[in-house]
Design an enzyme around this catalytic site. Structure first.
Site, short mmCIF file in Angstrom:
data_model
loop_
_atom_site.label_atom_id
_atom_site.label_comp_id
_atom_site.label_asym_id
_atom_site.label_seq_id
_atom_site.Cartn_x
_atom_site.Cartn_y
_atom_site.Cartn_z
N ILE A 150 24.89 -2.84 0.36
CA ILE A 150 25.33 -3.06 -1.02
C ILE A 150 24.60 -4.25 -1.64
CG2 ILE A 150 27.60 -2.02 -0.64
CD1 ILE A 150 28.74 -4.91 -0.78
N HIS A 151 24.48 -4.20 -2.96
CA HIS A 151 23.88 -5.30 -3.72
C HIS A 151 24.27 -5.14 -5.18
CE1 HIS A 151 21.05 -1.93 -3.38
NE2 HIS A 151 20.58 -2.27 -4.57
#
Length: 189
Positions: A150-151
């Site tokens: 995730i980012h």
């Protein structure tokens, strides 16, 4: 093939498709699937441990500049998007390798949001945008380029910044190179 209307005769006119070549995207398109491991796990691991105080701060800074890492926190880092949609397109990435926000540890999630808030202020000060996009694409079907890690994307936006080149031509016009963006944002951390 494009279809247009001849307004004078109300007749449909078929025109051949235009091609706009973007050779700089070739590196990204051809490397995404062949990348071994996770780019977000690999990039922050320079030859020098970022948490070790061994007097090699200058070496770490050079490694970070090459990797486009503008800031390192305890649980997350801030990095420029190497293939930005706009100048100033940055991401907050946890060191923790998880594919869902609900799996992220509470301290990392809290730091991710704090860095996002800070970055909002930095981008407003540096770029004076009309607005900002903040968001995550969780999973390949949602549009994630790096689906397993995730980012948070943070990018400045301006009224009418979507034009023919971006919307139809699939070509981004950036007024600033990545090294200039790096220096401007890094100076605010």
């Amino acid at each position: 093939m494009k279809i247009d209307w001849d307004l004078g005769t109300s007749v449909m006119v078929f025109r051949p498709m235009d091609f706009i070549f973007t050779p700089w995207r070739y590196t990204y398109v051809t490397s995404v699937e062949s990348t071994v491991g996770c780019v977000f796990c690999t990039l922050p691991q320079s030859q020098n441990d970022p948490h070790k105080n061994d007097g090699r701060k200058d070496d770490r800074r050079k490694d970070d500049e090459q990797a486009l890492i503008v800031h390192r926190g305890q649980y997350c880092f801030v990095i420029l998007n190497a293939y930005p949609y706009t100048s100033g397109h940055t991401m907050v990435v946890p060191y923790e390798h998880v594919d869902q926000l609900q799996k992220l540890s509470a301290p990392a999630a809290q730091e991710m949001m704090a860095l996002t808030q800070n970055l909002e202020g930095v981008l407003r000060e540096v770029y004076h945008p009309d607005g900002l996009n903040l968001g995550m694409n969780l999973g390949k079907a949602a549009g994630a380029g790096v689906a397993g890690h995730i980012h948070m994307h943070i990018l400045p936006r301006w009224i009418a910044d979507v034009n023919f080149m971006g919307a139809i031509g699939e070509t981004r016009m950036l007024p600033e190179d990545l090294q200039t963006t790096y220096k401007r944002i890094r100076a605010k951390f």
